[in-house]
Motif scaffolding. Sequence first.
Motif, PDB file in Angstrom:
ATOM      1  N   LEU A 125       0.826  -1.203   0.000  1.00 55.65           N
ATOM      2  CA  LEU A 125       0.000   0.000   0.000  1.00 55.65           C
ATOM      3  C   LEU A 125       0.864   1.258   0.000  1.00 55.65           C
ATOM      4  O   LEU A 125       0.503   2.268  -0.641  1.00 55.65           O
ATOM      5  N   SER A 126       2.020   1.205   0.691  1.00 54.76           N
ATOM      6  CA  SER A 126       2.923   2.355   0.682  1.00 54.76           C
ATOM      7  C   SER A 126       3.470   2.606  -0.717  1.00 54.76           C
ATOM      8  O   SER A 126       3.590   3.747  -1.165  1.00 54.76           O
ATOM      9  N   GLY A 127       3.786   1.491  -1.406  1.00 53.77           N
ATOM     10  CA  GLY A 127       4.267   1.639  -2.786  1.00 53.77           C
ATOM     11  C   GLY A 127       3.215   2.245  -3.688  1.00 53.77           C
ATOM     12  O   GLY A 127       3.513   3.098  -4.539  1.00 53.77           O
ATOM     13  N   LEU A 128       1.954   1.795  -3.497  1.00 55.43           N
ATOM     14  CA  LEU A 128       0.878   2.390  -4.284  1.00 55.43           C
ATOM     15  C   LEU A 128       0.743   3.880  -3.990  1.00 55.43           C
ATOM     16  O   LEU A 128       0.534   4.696  -4.923  1.00 55.43           O
ATOM     17  N   GLY A 129       0.893   4.234  -2.719  1.00 56.50           N
ATOM     18  CA  GLY A 129       0.798   5.649  -2.358  1.00 56.50           C
ATOM     19  C   GLY A 129       1.903   6.480  -2.978  1.00 56.50           C
ATOM     20  O   GLY A 129       1.670   7.576  -3.492  1.00 56.50           O
ATOM     21  N   VAL A 130       3.142   5.930  -2.937  1.00 56.81           N
ATOM     22  CA  VAL A 130       4.272   6.657  -3.529  1.00 56.81           C
ATOM     23  C   VAL A 130       4.088   6.809  -5.035  1.00 56.81           C
ATOM     24  O   VAL A 130       4.347   7.869  -5.628  1.00 56.81           O
ATOM     25  N   ALA A 131       3.634   5.695  -5.674  1.00 56.30           N
ATOM     26  CA  ALA A 131       3.429   5.757  -7.125  1.00 56.30           C
ATOM     27  C   ALA A 131       2.368   6.792  -7.487  1.00 56.30           C
ATOM     28  O   ALA A 131       2.525   7.564  -8.448  1.00 56.30           O
ATOM     29  N   ARG A 132       1.269   6.797  -6.704  1.00 55.26           N
ATOM     30  CA  ARG A 132       0.223   7.777  -6.974  1.00 55.26           C
ATOM     31  C   ARG A 132       0.719   9.204  -6.715  1.00 55.26           C
ATOM     32  O   ARG A 132       0.351  10.145  -7.431  1.00 55.26           O
ATOM     33  N   GLN A 133       1.562   9.345  -5.652  1.00 55.17           N
ATOM     34  CA  GLN A 133       2.107  10.659  -5.345  1.00 55.17           C
ATOM     35  C   GLN A 133       2.980  11.167  -6.498  1.00 55.17           C
ATOM     36  O   GLN A 133       2.879  12.320  -6.934  1.00 55.17           O
ATOM     37  N   ARG A 134       3.848  10.273  -6.997  1.00 55.24           N
ATOM     38  CA  ARG A 134       4.727  10.675  -8.101  1.00 55.24           C
ATOM     39  C   ARG A 134       3.933  10.987  -9.364  1.00 55.24           C
ATOM     40  O   ARG A 134       4.244  11.917 -10.109  1.00 55.24           O
ATOM     41  N   LYS A 135       2.895  10.170  -9.595  1.00 53.58           N
ATOM     42  CA  LYS A 135       2.061  10.432 -10.770  1.00 53.58           C
ATOM     43  C   LYS A 135       1.373  11.777 -10.655  1.00 53.58           C
ATOM     44  O   LYS A 135       1.265  12.537 -11.639  1.00 53.58           O
ATOM     45  N   ALA A 136       0.898  12.089  -9.429  1.00 53.61           N
ATOM     46  CA  ALA A 136       0.241  13.377  -9.224  1.00 53.61           C
ATOM     47  C   ALA A 136       1.226  14.522  -9.424  1.00 53.61           C
ATOM     48  O   ALA A 136       0.887  15.579 -10.008  1.00 53.61           O
ATOM     49  N   ILE A 137       2.481  14.353  -8.959  1.00 49.93           N
ATOM     50  CA  ILE A 137       3.497  15.404  -9.133  1.00 49.93           C
ATOM     51  C   ILE A 137       3.788  15.624 -10.620  1.00 49.93           C
ATOM     52  O   ILE A 137       3.871  16.763 -11.105  1.00 49.93           O
ATOM     53  N   VAL A 138       3.948  14.507 -11.333  1.00 54.51           N
ATOM     54  CA  VAL A 138       4.232  14.621 -12.771  1.00 54.51           C
ATOM     55  C   VAL A 138       3.078  15.298 -13.501  1.00 54.51           C
ATOM     56  O   VAL A 138       3.279  16.180 -14.356  1.00 54.51           O
ATOM     57  N   ASN A 139       1.845  14.904 -13.158  1.00 50.69           N
ATOM     58  CA  ASN A 139       0.678  15.524 -13.792  1.00 50.69           C
ATOM     59  C   ASN A 139       0.602  17.005 -13.453  1.00 50.69           C
ATOM     60  O   ASN A 139       0.271  17.835 -14.314  1.00 50.69           O
ATOM     61  N   GLY A 140       0.913  17.319 -12.204  1.00 47.79           N
ATOM     62  CA  GLY A 140       0.888  18.734 -11.814  1.00 47.79           C
ATOM     63  C   GLY A 140       1.941  19.544 -12.545  1.00 47.79           C
ATOM     64  O   GLY A 140       1.688  20.660 -12.997  1.00 47.79           O
ATOM     65  N   LEU A 141       3.149  18.985 -12.651  1.00 48.39           N
ATOM     66  CA  LEU A 141       4.215  19.690 -13.373  1.00 48.39           C
ATOM     67  C   LEU A 141       3.848  19.851 -14.850  1.00 48.39           C
ATOM     68  O   LEU A 141       4.098  20.907 -15.462  1.00 48.39           O
ATOM     69  N   GLN A 142       3.253  18.807 -15.398  1.00 46.04           N
ATOM     70  CA  GLN A 142       2.869  18.871 -16.811  1.00 46.04           C
ATOM     71  C   GLN A 142       1.839  19.971 -17.048  1.00 46.04           C
ATOM     72  O   GLN A 142       1.933  20.748 -18.003  1.00 46.04           O
ATOM     73  N   GLU A 143       0.854  20.037 -16.170  1.00 47.37           N
ATOM     74  CA  GLU A 143      -0.158  21.082 -16.313  1.00 47.37           C
ATOM     75  C   GLU A 143       0.436  22.469 -16.108  1.00 47.37           C
ATOM     76  O   GLU A 143       0.087  23.432 -16.815  1.00 47.37           O
ATOM     77  N   SER A 144       1.359  22.584 -15.119  1.00 46.96           N
ATOM     78  CA  SER A 144       1.979  23.891 -14.856  1.00 46.96           C
ATOM     79  C   SER A 144       2.813  24.361 -16.042  1.00 46.96           C
ATOM     80  O   SER A 144       2.746  25.533 -16.456  1.00 46.96           O
ATOM     81  N   VAL A 145       3.599  23.426 -16.579  1.00 49.72           N
ATOM     82  CA  VAL A 145       4.441  23.803 -17.730  1.00 49.72           C
ATOM     83  C   VAL A 145       3.582  24.192 -18.917  1.00 49.72           C
ATOM     84  O   VAL A 145       3.836  25.185 -19.623  1.00 49.72           O
ATOM     85  N   GLY A 146       2.532  23.440 -19.159  1.00 51.22           N
ATOM     86  CA  GLY A 146       1.655  23.753 -20.297  1.00 51.22           C
ATOM     87  C   GLY A 146       0.969  25.085 -20.131  1.00 51.22           C
ATOM     88  O   GLY A 146       0.888  25.892 -21.072  1.00 51.22           O
ATOM     89  N   SER A 147       0.456  25.385 -18.931  1.00 51.67           N
ATOM     90  CA  SER A 147      -0.239  26.639 -18.678  1.00 51.67           C
ATOM     91  C   SER A 147       0.710  27.823 -18.791  1.00 51.67           C
ATOM     92  O   SER A 147       0.375  28.870 -19.383  1.00 51.67           O
ATOM     93  N   PHE A 148       1.931  27.659 -18.213  1.00 53.25           N
ATOM     94  CA  PHE A 148       2.906  28.750 -18.248  1.00 53.25           C
ATOM     95  C   PHE A 148       3.321  29.037 -19.693  1.00 53.25           C
ATOM     96  O   PHE A 148       3.473  30.199 -20.100  1.00 53.25           O
ATOM     97  N   SER A 149       3.511  27.982 -20.463  1.00 53.19           N
ATOM     98  CA  SER A 149       3.940  28.182 -21.864  1.00 53.19           C
ATOM     99  C   SER A 149       2.841  28.859 -22.676  1.00 53.19           C
ATOM    100  O   SER A 149       3.131  29.668 -23.569  1.00 53.19           O
ATOM    101  N   ASP A 150       1.577  28.592 -22.391  1.00 48.78           N
ATOM    102  CA  ASP A 150       0.476  29.203 -23.135  1.00 48.78           C
ATOM    103  C   ASP A 150       0.267  30.649 -22.740  1.00 48.78           C
ATOM    104  O   ASP A 150      -0.089  31.503 -23.578  1.00 48.78           O
ATOM    105  N   GLU A 151       0.477  30.971 -21.461  1.00 51.37           N
ATOM    106  CA  GLU A 151       0.179  32.317 -20.984  1.00 51.37           C
ATOM    107  C   GLU A 151       1.334  33.296 -21.184  1.00 51.37           C
ATOM    108  O   GLU A 151       1.115  34.495 -21.328  1.00 51.37           O
ATOM    109  N   VAL A 152       2.564  32.824 -21.142  1.00 56.47           N
ATOM    110  CA  VAL A 152       3.729  33.698 -21.294  1.00 56.47           C
ATOM    111  C   VAL A 152       4.244  33.539 -22.728  1.00 56.47           C
ATOM    112  O   VAL A 152       4.702  32.445 -23.108  1.00 56.47           O
ATOM    113  N   GLU A 153       4.197  34.595 -23.453  1.00 51.84           N
ATOM    114  CA  GLU A 153       4.600  34.545 -24.855  1.00 51.84           C
ATOM    115  C   GLU A 153       6.113  34.408 -24.965  1.00 51.84           C
ATOM    116  O   GLU A 153       6.860  35.112 -24.288  1.00 51.84           O
TER     117      GLU A 153
END
Length: 279
Positions: free
Chosen positions: A198-226
């Motif tokens: 269960l700890s491994g599942l939690g870590v995997a989900r945590q890392r996936k959430a971090i990657v998804n968050g970074l992906q969304e942040s990078v995409g939003s920043f690139s679209d908003e800042v010319e």
Amino acid sequence: MADSCCCLVCVRTQQVGVVEDLGQFKSLLDPGLHFILWPLQSIVGRMSLRIQQLDVVCETKTKDNVFVQVGVAVQYRVLVDGAYDAYYRLTDPRNQIQSYVFDVVRSTVPRMDLDEAFVSKDEVGGAVLAQLRDVMKEYGYEINKTLVTDLSPDNRVKASMNEINASRRLKEAASHKAEADKVKQVKAAEAEAEARYLSGLGVARQRKAIVNGLQESVGSFSDEVEGATPKDVMDILLLTQYFDTLAAVGANSLIIEHDPATVASLRQSVGGAFLNSKK
């Protein structure tokens, strides 16, 4: 004692009176009042018809060479029809019975082990009864019951038997305790494995959430800042994480080597690791 006066005698209930005439047996008197020709005749004995008990203790040894004390209780009574034989043929009937008990016990118990002798008391009592019943009936006695009331080995043998039983119980207890410990350890291992899973599942989900968050942040920043590219955004994020790490390390009074070029080197290492993982 019965009362007598002149030629009148009284015999109590459950007794038989033996009458002799000038030393010769004359008759047996039933309970009640009787007339005799005294002094030519007299009651020379009174025999009880009640059931009596004789306790006999006999020492013998078992088949496995253990000496034991065997207690036998013999219940007997005088037969009305055999009162003559009971009075005249036996001088001491109790010793006669005791001798037969010794003979039977010492010929029966030595064929048994100690444990077998304890569970075969009825067999020993039956053998004594079978031997005494026929023999004593000839002398006017009825053997009602023979009971083995005690079978006692030496105290050291008792202590040894108790120690053997105690050791057996301790062995069983140790086996059950070991089995319980085994179950506890298995259950603990299963719980630990489940917790790690269960700890491994939690870590995997945590890392996936971090990657998804970074992906969304990078995409939003690139679209908003010319003019900003995803690479520029990653450099900014790495630099921010680097400063946060320096602040955490400084809070613990640790001294480490600081070089701003470390950020670029770290970015290259992470990027290389991602590329290698995709190949």
